[in-house]
Write a protein that holds these residues in place. Sequence first.
Motif, PDB file in Angstrom:
ATOM      1  N   TRP A 185     -15.426 -41.977  40.077  1.00  0.00           N
ATOM      2  CA  TRP A 185     -14.629 -43.194  39.956  1.00  0.00           C
ATOM      3  C   TRP A 185     -13.899 -43.266  38.624  1.00  0.00           C
ATOM      4  CZ3 TRP A 185     -13.288 -46.139  43.874  1.00  0.00           C
ATOM      5  CH2 TRP A 185     -14.046 -46.080  45.046  1.00  0.00           C
ATOM      6  N   ARG A 186     -14.407 -42.598  37.598  1.00  0.00           N
ATOM      7  CA  ARG A 186     -13.695 -42.578  36.323  1.00  0.00           C
ATOM      8  C   ARG A 186     -12.417 -41.757  36.403  1.00  0.00           C
ATOM      9  NH1 ARG A 186     -18.944 -42.351  33.892  1.00  0.00           N
ATOM     10  NH2 ARG A 186     -18.829 -40.073  33.790  1.00  0.00           N
ATOM     11  N   THR A 187     -12.328 -40.903  37.421  1.00  0.00           N
ATOM     12  CA  THR A 187     -11.144 -40.042  37.544  1.00  0.00           C
ATOM     13  C   THR A 187     -10.289 -40.410  38.755  1.00  0.00           C
ATOM     14  OG1 THR A 187     -12.355 -38.403  38.866  1.00  0.00           O
ATOM     15  CG2 THR A 187     -12.386 -38.123  36.472  1.00  0.00           C
ATOM     16  N   SER A 188     -10.581 -41.538  39.409  1.00  0.00           N
ATOM     17  CA  SER A 188      -9.845 -41.907  40.615  1.00  0.00           C
ATOM     18  C   SER A 188      -8.791 -42.966  40.294  1.00  0.00           C
ATOM     19  CB  SER A 188     -10.806 -42.441  41.679  1.00  0.00           C
ATOM     20  OG  SER A 188     -11.402 -43.642  41.238  1.00  0.00           O
ATOM     21  N   HIS A 189      -7.800 -43.041  41.179  1.00  0.00           N
ATOM     22  CA  HIS A 189      -6.705 -43.992  41.030  1.00  0.00           C
ATOM     23  C   HIS A 189      -7.177 -45.366  41.461  1.00  0.00           C
ATOM     24  CE1 HIS A 189      -2.643 -45.073  40.349  1.00  0.00           C
ATOM     25  NE2 HIS A 189      -2.303 -45.230  41.619  1.00  0.00           N
ATOM     26  N   SER A 190      -7.032 -46.370  40.623  1.00  0.00           N
ATOM     27  CA  SER A 190      -7.564 -47.685  40.952  1.00  0.00           C
ATOM     28  C   SER A 190      -6.772 -48.766  40.242  1.00  0.00           C
ATOM     29  CB  SER A 190      -9.043 -47.776  40.557  1.00  0.00           C
ATOM     30  OG  SER A 190      -9.189 -47.659  39.155  1.00  0.00           O
ATOM     31  N   ILE A 191      -7.152 -50.013  40.514  1.00  0.00           N
ATOM     32  CA  ILE A 191      -6.628 -51.165  39.785  1.00  0.00           C
ATOM     33  C   ILE A 191      -7.638 -51.503  38.697  1.00  0.00           C
ATOM     34  CG2 ILE A 191      -5.919 -53.579  39.954  1.00  0.00           C
ATOM     35  CD1 ILE A 191      -5.421 -53.109  42.942  1.00  0.00           C
ATOM     36  N   PRO A 192      -7.241 -51.525  37.444  1.00  0.00           N
ATOM     37  CA  PRO A 192      -8.216 -51.804  36.378  1.00  0.00           C
ATOM     38  C   PRO A 192      -8.930 -53.134  36.608  1.00  0.00           C
ATOM     39  CG  PRO A 192      -6.111 -51.107  35.445  1.00  0.00           C
ATOM     40  CD  PRO A 192      -5.882 -51.321  36.914  1.00  0.00           C
ATOM     41  N   ASN A 193     -10.206 -53.170  36.281  1.00  0.00           N
ATOM     42  CA  ASN A 193     -10.957 -54.414  36.394  1.00  0.00           C
ATOM     43  C   ASN A 193     -10.493 -55.414  35.350  1.00  0.00           C
ATOM     44  OD1 ASN A 193     -12.641 -53.676  38.546  1.00  0.00           O
ATOM     45  ND2 ASN A 193     -14.116 -52.700  37.176  1.00  0.00           N
ATOM     46  N   THR A 194     -10.338 -56.667  35.773  1.00  0.00           N
ATOM     47  CA  THR A 194     -10.073 -57.720  34.809  1.00  0.00           C
ATOM     48  C   THR A 194     -11.374 -58.057  34.088  1.00  0.00           C
ATOM     49  OG1 THR A 194     -10.547 -59.480  36.386  1.00  0.00           O
ATOM     50  CG2 THR A 194      -8.286 -58.663  36.323  1.00  0.00           C
ATOM     51  N   LEU A 195     -11.269 -58.836  33.027  1.00  0.00           N
ATOM     52  CA  LEU A 195     -12.468 -59.236  32.293  1.00  0.00           C
ATOM     53  C   LEU A 195     -13.413 -60.021  33.200  1.00  0.00           C
ATOM     54  CD1 LEU A 195     -10.895 -60.320  28.867  1.00  0.00           C
ATOM     55  CD2 LEU A 195     -12.153 -58.218  29.391  1.00  0.00           C
ATOM     56  N   GLU A 196     -12.856 -60.844  34.092  1.00  0.00           N
ATOM     57  CA  GLU A 196     -13.694 -61.613  35.019  1.00  0.00           C
ATOM     58  C   GLU A 196     -14.446 -60.692  35.975  1.00  0.00           C
ATOM     59  OE1 GLU A 196     -13.345 -65.294  38.248  1.00  0.00           O
ATOM     60  OE2 GLU A 196     -11.557 -64.192  37.645  1.00  0.00           O
ATOM     61  N   GLU A 197     -13.791 -59.623  36.424  1.00  0.00           N
ATOM     62  CA  GLU A 197     -14.431 -58.689  37.335  1.00  0.00           C
ATOM     63  C   GLU A 197     -15.524 -57.887  36.643  1.00  0.00           C
ATOM     64  OE1 GLU A 197     -10.262 -58.283  39.832  1.00  0.00           O
ATOM     65  OE2 GLU A 197     -11.019 -56.553  38.708  1.00  0.00           O
ATOM     66  N   VAL A 198     -15.281 -57.485  35.408  1.00  0.00           N
ATOM     67  CA  VAL A 198     -16.304 -56.771  34.633  1.00  0.00           C
ATOM     68  C   VAL A 198     -17.537 -57.647  34.461  1.00  0.00           C
ATOM     69  CG1 VAL A 198     -16.850 -55.798  32.369  1.00  0.00           C
ATOM     70  CG2 VAL A 198     -14.635 -55.312  33.419  1.00  0.00           C
ATOM     71  N   GLU A 199     -17.314 -58.915  34.132  1.00  0.00           N
ATOM     72  CA  GLU A 199     -18.426 -59.843  33.959  1.00  0.00           C
ATOM     73  C   GLU A 199     -19.152 -60.071  35.280  1.00  0.00           C
ATOM     74  OE1 GLU A 199     -21.172 -62.721  33.005  1.00  0.00           O
ATOM     75  OE2 GLU A 199     -20.173 -61.208  31.766  1.00  0.00           O
ATOM     76  N   ALA A 200     -18.404 -60.135  36.398  1.00  0.00           N
ATOM     77  CA  ALA A 200     -19.029 -60.356  37.705  1.00  0.00           C
ATOM     78  C   ALA A 200     -19.929 -59.189  38.076  1.00  0.00           C
ATOM     79  CB  ALA A 200     -17.951 -60.561  38.769  1.00  0.00           C
ATOM     80  N   TYR A 201     -19.470 -57.960  37.882  1.00  0.00           N
ATOM     81  CA  TYR A 201     -20.312 -56.798  38.160  1.00  0.00           C
ATOM     82  C   TYR A 201     -21.610 -56.883  37.354  1.00  0.00           C
ATOM     83  CZ  TYR A 201     -17.759 -53.461  41.149  1.00  0.00           C
ATOM     84  OH  TYR A 201     -17.188 -52.818  42.205  1.00  0.00           O
ATOM     85  N   ARG A 202     -21.478 -57.212  36.087  1.00  0.00           N
ATOM     86  CA  ARG A 202     -22.667 -57.273  35.227  1.00  0.00           C
ATOM     87  C   ARG A 202     -23.625 -58.366  35.702  1.00  0.00           C
ATOM     88  NH1 ARG A 202     -25.086 -60.165  32.045  1.00  0.00           N
ATOM     89  NH2 ARG A 202     -23.550 -61.833  32.281  1.00  0.00           N
ATOM     90  N   ARG A 203     -23.076 -59.543  36.031  1.00  0.00           N
ATOM     91  CA  ARG A 203     -23.926 -60.658  36.443  1.00  0.00           C
ATOM     92  C   ARG A 203     -24.618 -60.364  37.776  1.00  0.00           C
ATOM     93  NH1 ARG A 203     -20.286 -63.896  37.512  1.00  0.00           N
ATOM     94  NH2 ARG A 203     -20.546 -64.070  39.770  1.00  0.00           N
ATOM     95  N   ILE A 204     -23.880 -59.839  38.743  1.00  0.00           N
ATOM     96  CA  ILE A 204     -24.456 -59.561  40.066  1.00  0.00           C
ATOM     97  C   ILE A 204     -25.538 -58.493  39.965  1.00  0.00           C
ATOM     98  CG2 ILE A 204     -23.955 -58.637  42.361  1.00  0.00           C
ATOM     99  CD1 ILE A 204     -21.140 -59.892  42.033  1.00  0.00           C
ATOM    100  N   ASP A 205     -25.254 -57.430  39.220  1.00  0.00           N
ATOM    101  CA  ASP A 205     -26.249 -56.363  39.065  1.00  0.00           C
ATOM    102  C   ASP A 205     -27.523 -56.883  38.411  1.00  0.00           C
ATOM    103  OD1 ASP A 205     -24.525 -54.624  40.245  1.00  0.00           O
ATOM    104  OD2 ASP A 205     -23.881 -53.647  38.389  1.00  0.00           O
ATOM    105  N   SER A 206     -27.362 -57.745  37.435  1.00  0.00           N
ATOM    106  CA  SER A 206     -28.550 -58.268  36.753  1.00  0.00           C
ATOM    107  C   SER A 206     -29.335 -59.203  37.665  1.00  0.00           C
ATOM    108  CB  SER A 206     -28.143 -58.999  35.465  1.00  0.00           C
ATOM    109  OG  SER A 206     -27.342 -60.134  35.755  1.00  0.00           O
ATOM    110  N   LEU A 207     -28.637 -60.002  38.487  1.00  0.00           N
ATOM    111  CA  LEU A 207     -29.335 -60.901  39.414  1.00  0.00           C
ATOM    112  C   LEU A 207     -30.087 -60.113  40.480  1.00  0.00           C
ATOM    113  CD1 LEU A 207     -26.656 -63.705  39.950  1.00  0.00           C
ATOM    114  CD2 LEU A 207     -28.869 -63.938  38.804  1.00  0.00           C
ATOM    115  N   GLU A 208     -29.459 -59.041  40.990  1.00  0.00           N
ATOM    116  CA  GLU A 208     -30.102 -58.250  42.028  1.00  0.00           C
ATOM    117  C   GLU A 208     -31.298 -57.471  41.485  1.00  0.00           C
ATOM    118  OE1 GLU A 208     -29.458 -58.063  45.459  1.00  0.00           O
ATOM    119  OE2 GLU A 208     -28.430 -59.895  44.866  1.00  0.00           O
TER     120      GLU A 208
END
Length: 805
Positions: free
Chosen positions: A381-404
Motif C-alpha cells: 500500500w505504500r507503493t500503490s496509487h491512492s488518495i492521500p488520507n486527510t488528517l481526519e481519516e488518519v485519526e479515524a484509523y487510529r481511533r478505530i484500531d484502538s477501540l477494536e
Amino acid sequence: MKKTYIIYLFFIVPSLMYSQKLSLTGKIIDKINGELLSYANVRIANSTYGTAANLEGKFEFKLNKDQYKIITSFIGYKSDTASINLSNDKFLTISLEPISYRLPEITVLPRENPANEIIRRAIKAKHERENKINSYVFKAYTKGLAKTTKDIGRWSQSIGVSIGEKDTGNLKITGIIENESVGYFQKPDQYRDEIVARKQSANTPSTINILTGGRLLQNFYANDIQFFNRPLPGPIADNALDYYYFLLEDTLAMDNYNVFQINFEPLDKSDPGFYGKLFIIDGLFSLAKLDVNLNEAANPGGIFTKVNVFQQFVPFQNNIYMPIDYRIFAEGNFLGLVKFGFELNSIYYDYQINNEIDKNKFGMVIIKVLPDADKKDSTYWRTSHSIPNTLEEVEAYRRIDSLEAIPRDFWDDFSLLSSTIRASENFSFSGPLSLYSFNHINGHTLNFGFNLINELDKRLFVTGDFAYGFSDKKFQTDFSLRYLIGEYRTATLYFNTYNKLTDLFGETNRYNNLSSTLSSLFGKYDFRDYYYTKGFDFRINSEIFPVLRGGIGFLNRADKNAFHKSDFSIFNSSKKYRNNKQIFEVETNALTAEFSLDFRKFIEDGYSRRRISFGDSYAVLSGKAIVSKNSIIKSDFDFQQYELNYSGFLRTFKSGFLNFQLKGIHSSGSVPFQMFYSLPGNIESYGKAFTFRTLGIGEVFGDRGSVLLIQHNWGDELFRLLNIPFLKDLQLVLTTHFNAALMEISNDSKKILPHSFKEFKHPFYEIGFGIGQALLPITFEFTWKLNYKGKNDFVFGLSTFIIDL
C-alpha cells in the motif's frame, strides 16, 4: 548464520518487490491567497496516468525513478507544468494562478436562453463521444467512509438507538474501506471489475469491501442516472431541456479553453432530479466537471439532509473525455433519532480505450476479488496509487484500531431488548427477548439457542435451539449444521436433527413467534396450529453450472398430534383457546431433490458467490420433489410431491417495480395433511406482502394447485402524475396487489384427511392497494375478494415490519 539469512530474506524480499516505486506527493494552492484547491486535476504528461487531489488539496503518485512532467489544472486557473527528476521521494507545492475569460460570442436563436444552445450542443457531443467508444479498460482506487455519532463495533455491525431520544452528536468517521480495482467495459453492456487489493478499518469485514470504482461510477453522459432505485434525467440527457432550467452564470478557463459555468435545476421543483453546476468546454462541448445535488423530491422520505455528487473529466486518446474521479457526499437523519453520513471517493486512471479485450473477461462474474487481494501488506500500500488520507481519516484509523483492540466482555453487547447477544465475532446466543415464549400447547416456555458462523475459513455454520414447555412438560431440540465446499463455497452439506413442536403449515406462515406469544398472552388468540415432529434431514446441494444448482437428500420424520395444555392469558381469562387442528400421525422416509435456475450475474467476494441484479429485472425458476416409497425406504405411505416456483422482479414505470411469485404443486398417492401446502393468509387487522389478505392462516390448503402473487410498488410516481402539489410533496407510496389461486385435494389424500376442507376448483381472486409514506414503516392496505364471497369480502389491514422482527 543460515537461519539469520533466511529471516533476513523473509523480511527483505517483500520490500524489494515494491521498492522500485517512489512517492511523489504534493499540495495544490491558490497562488494569490494560498487557499487549498480541493480535487484539482494532476496528470503525467504523455501518459494515461493521472489523479485528483483530496479535500485538503493533496495528491500522491507512486512512480518509478525517472524524469516526468506534471500537469496540474483546475477550472478558473492557469494550468501549471512542472518538470521533475524523480530520484527519491519528493513533495511539491504547486501554486495555480486564477484567471477568467470574457463571455464569448455564441450563436443562439433570438430571445433564447444562451445556456440552452450550449446544452443542445453538449447533447450532440455526447452522442459523438458514445460513437467513438467501443471498449475501455481503466484502473481505479476507491475510498469509502461511514460516518455516525457513535462508534461501530465489528461484532454488532449496528448502532444502538434510544427511541424518543434525539441524536444530537457530531458525525465522525466510524468505518473505512479502501480498494484498488481494474474495470473492463465492452459495448453494448458487458462489464467486469476485478479488485486487486483491499483493506479496511478493523471494525469492517472484508466481505463488504466490494464497492469498486466501476460499480460506483454514475455515467452523467447517460440519459437516466440511478439514485435510490429511481431513474433521474441527467443534465445532458436527450430530454434535459424539457426537464431542467439552465442558466449561464460565468465563463472560466482551463487548459487554454473557455469553460461555461451553467447552473441548472428542474423546471418543476417538485420533480425529482438534480440541481447544481455544470462546466462545459467551449468548442468541444464536453463535460469538464459537475458539482450537483439531489433535490428534495428525489430524496426518499426526506431522510437525507444532503446528497452531493462531484465529478471531473479529462481528455484521453482521440480527445475522448473520460471521468477521472467520482465523489459522493451524503448526510442524513432518520426521524431525528439517528444521524449518519457516508463519503465515497474514487479516482480513475490509466485508461486504454478501444483496445481489444479478451472475451473471457466477460461472463457471469461482474465483480471479482482476486485471490491475493486481502494479502497485500503495508509495503504494497505504500507503493500503490491512492488518495492521500486527510488528517481526519488518519485519526479515524487510529481511533478505530484502538477501540477494536480493547477486549470486550458479555455486558458490552447486552441489552434487555435484544433477541441475540454476540459473545464473539462468530458466536452468539439467545438474548432476553427470545428466552421466553408462550403458546397453549407448551404453555410457558424457556428457550435457549446459539449460532456459530463463519468457522473453519468461513465454511462451517452451526445452530442449536433448546426449549422446555412447563405445560406439556416436553424438552425440545433442534440442531443444524451447514458446511460449504469449493473455492467459492458453491456446494453445501446440510444436516438437521430435531425433536420439537412445530407449526402446521409453517412454510407459509409469515408471522414470528413473538407475534403469537403476544396475541396469546394479551388476547387469548393463537393463530397457529401445532404438532410434534421428530427426525432428521440430510441434503447435498451444489452449483452444477453458473446458472444451475441442484441437490438431493433424504429425510426421516415421525409426526405426532399436539393437544391443548394451557388456558393461561393475562386478559380474557374466561375466553377459550380454539382447538388445535389434528394431523395424520405417520412416519415418513423420503428422498428429496431440488434445483434452481438463476441467470443473474454474481459477485465473487473472495469467499463466496453472491447473486446480484443491480436493480435490473430478473426471474428465478426453482423446484423440489419429495418421493416416499414404502417398498424402497420403509415409509408408512407411498406418495410423491412436486413443486415448481417462478419468481422475479420487473422494472416497470420510472421508479416503479413489480414483484411476482408463481407456484405450482402436484402430488400423487396419499399425502399426510401436515405436508399439504396452505395458501399464505393473515391474522385479523394485519396484512403482509405476498399473502392473501382476505384469507386466514391455514384456511385453504391442498396437495394440488397453482398460486399467483403479484405486488407492484408505484412509489410516488402516480401522485406526481396527478400533479396535485399537496400530494406530490407528501411523498406517499402507493402499492397494488393481485392474488389468485387454484387449490384442490387429491382423492387419495382425502381418504386420510382428518378435517373438513375448502377447495378452489376454479380460480379465486383478490385485489387491493396500500398507502404508506416513504419514511414511515406502516402501510394501510385495502383488499377486496372478487369471487367466493361470504366472509372477509373486504379487508382493511396494517402492514409493518414490526411484526416481522
